[in-house]
Design a protein around this motif. Structure first.
Motif, PDB file in Angstrom:
ATOM      1  N   ALA A   1       0.829  -1.207   0.000  1.00 53.77           N
ATOM      2  CA  ALA A   1       0.000   0.000   0.000  1.00 53.77           C
ATOM      3  C   ALA A   1       0.864   1.258   0.000  1.00 53.77           C
ATOM      4  O   ALA A   1       0.540   2.251  -0.669  1.00 53.77           O
ATOM      5  CB  ALA A   1      -0.929  -0.002   1.214  1.00 53.77           C
ATOM      6  N   ALA A   2       1.969   1.224   0.748  1.00 53.83           N
ATOM      7  CA  ALA A   2       2.868   2.380   0.786  1.00 53.83           C
ATOM      8  C   ALA A   2       3.539   2.603  -0.573  1.00 53.83           C
ATOM      9  O   ALA A   2       3.806   3.743  -0.965  1.00 53.83           O
ATOM     10  CB  ALA A   2       3.923   2.173   1.869  1.00 53.83           C
TER      11      ALA A   2
ATOM     12  N   THR B   1       2.195   1.761  -3.564  1.00 55.38           N
ATOM     13  CA  THR B   1       1.238   2.065  -4.628  1.00 55.38           C
ATOM     14  C   THR B   1       0.323   3.245  -4.317  1.00 55.38           C
ATOM     15  O   THR B   1      -0.224   3.860  -5.239  1.00 55.38           O
ATOM     16  CB  THR B   1       0.343   0.849  -4.919  1.00 55.38           C
ATOM     17  N   GLY B   2       0.101   3.511  -3.027  1.00 52.37           N
ATOM     18  CA  GLY B   2      -0.859   4.548  -2.665  1.00 52.37           C
ATOM     19  C   GLY B   2      -2.306   4.138  -2.869  1.00 52.37           C
ATOM     20  O   GLY B   2      -3.205   4.985  -2.886  1.00 52.37           O
ATOM     21  N   GLN B   3      -2.571   2.847  -3.021  1.00 47.81           N
ATOM     22  CA  GLN B   3      -3.932   2.382  -3.255  1.00 47.81           C
ATOM     23  C   GLN B   3      -4.823   2.552  -2.031  1.00 47.81           C
ATOM     24  O   GLN B   3      -4.370   2.421  -0.888  1.00 47.81           O
ATOM     25  CB  GLN B   3      -3.929   0.888  -3.623  1.00 47.81           C
ATOM     26  N   GLU B   4      -6.086   2.782  -2.288  1.00 47.41           N
ATOM     27  CA  GLU B   4      -7.089   2.760  -1.221  1.00 47.41           C
ATOM     28  C   GLU B   4      -7.230   1.325  -0.736  1.00 47.41           C
ATOM     29  O   GLU B   4      -7.192   0.380  -1.529  1.00 47.41           O
ATOM     30  CB  GLU B   4      -8.427   3.267  -1.755  1.00 47.41           C
TER      31      GLU B   4
END
Length: 226
Positions: free
Chosen positions: A205-206, A208-211
């Motif tokens: 997540a860090a 890609t920045g995905q929700e």
């Protein structure tokens, strides 16, 4: 190591750099030797091509059995690349397929090779990052190998889930800091698997920045490329 694989990899790398100009980050985070898991988010069919092209070493993946039986130009190309890349065919409709897949993956890791895995289990159709299944942690803890989180950005724009054609789009492939199984020594087995898996997903997540999604992703009833 297969000449076909490296010829195909070189051709794909040249083509991908010429057309998509992917940004590849953190390649030094991938150990140069020894068993290692590359655990990635999953956005597109092409993910299993993008990661081997970007990684500094050969990467094996589980692959749907149908990829080895395709016909026509596309089918032959996919089959050839899968076979040359030591992809492991799996019948996901077989009740014992999951256990067999883990056993095969363990052999790859214990042979000192790199193995790619998608902890979400199937592609994200809405772009969110789903909760990881603990198979990635089981493999890491059982084989005693590190997990390198991988963040893919833009592959869903190159090939959306409902289309076969490829599009132009910006692509980033980022390799994160390895997560070592020794950090979970002393924890109860179930807790260690859950914590390691959650840490892998947090790292992805860090990158890609995905929700984040609260639950697990489910495989659609029908999808020719999933």
């Amino acid at each position: 190591m297969s000449t076909y694989y490296w010829v195909g990899r070189t051709a794909m790398m040249s083509l991908s750099h010429a057309i998509w100009r992917p940004k590849i980050l953190g390649k030094d985070n991938v150990p140069k030797e020894g068993g290692v898991l590359l655990a990635s988010n999953h956005l597109s069919f092409i993910d299993s091509f993008a990661i081997p092209v970007a990684a500094p070493r050969k990467v094996s993946f589980l692959a749907k059995h149908d990829y080895f039986t395709g016909t026509g130009l596309r089918g032959r190309f996919v089959r050839g690349f899968m076979e040359a890349g030591d992809a492991i065919p799996v019948d996901r409709d077989d009740a014992g397929g999951a256990k067999d897949s883990l056993d095969l993956a363990l052999k790859v890791l214990r042979d000192g090779k790199a193995f790619g895995i998608y902890p979400e289990g199937t592609r994200s159709r809405d772009g969110r990052l789903y909760r990881g299944k603990t198979g990635v942690a089981f493999l890491s803890l059982t084989a005693g190998v590190p997990v390198v989180p991988v963040g893919l950005i833009g592959t869903d724009k190159v090939q959306p889930a409902d289309q076969r054609g490829l599009r132009l789009a910006d692509v980033t492939i980022a390799f994160g800091t390895p997560i070592l199984p020794s950090a979970y020594a002393g924890l109860p087995a179930g807790r260690a698997r859950r914590q390691l898996t959650d840490d892998v997903m947090d790292s992805i997540a860090a990158l890609t920045g995905q929700e984040r999604a609260d639950g697990y992703n489910e495989r659609p009833a029908t999808d020719p490329d999933d």
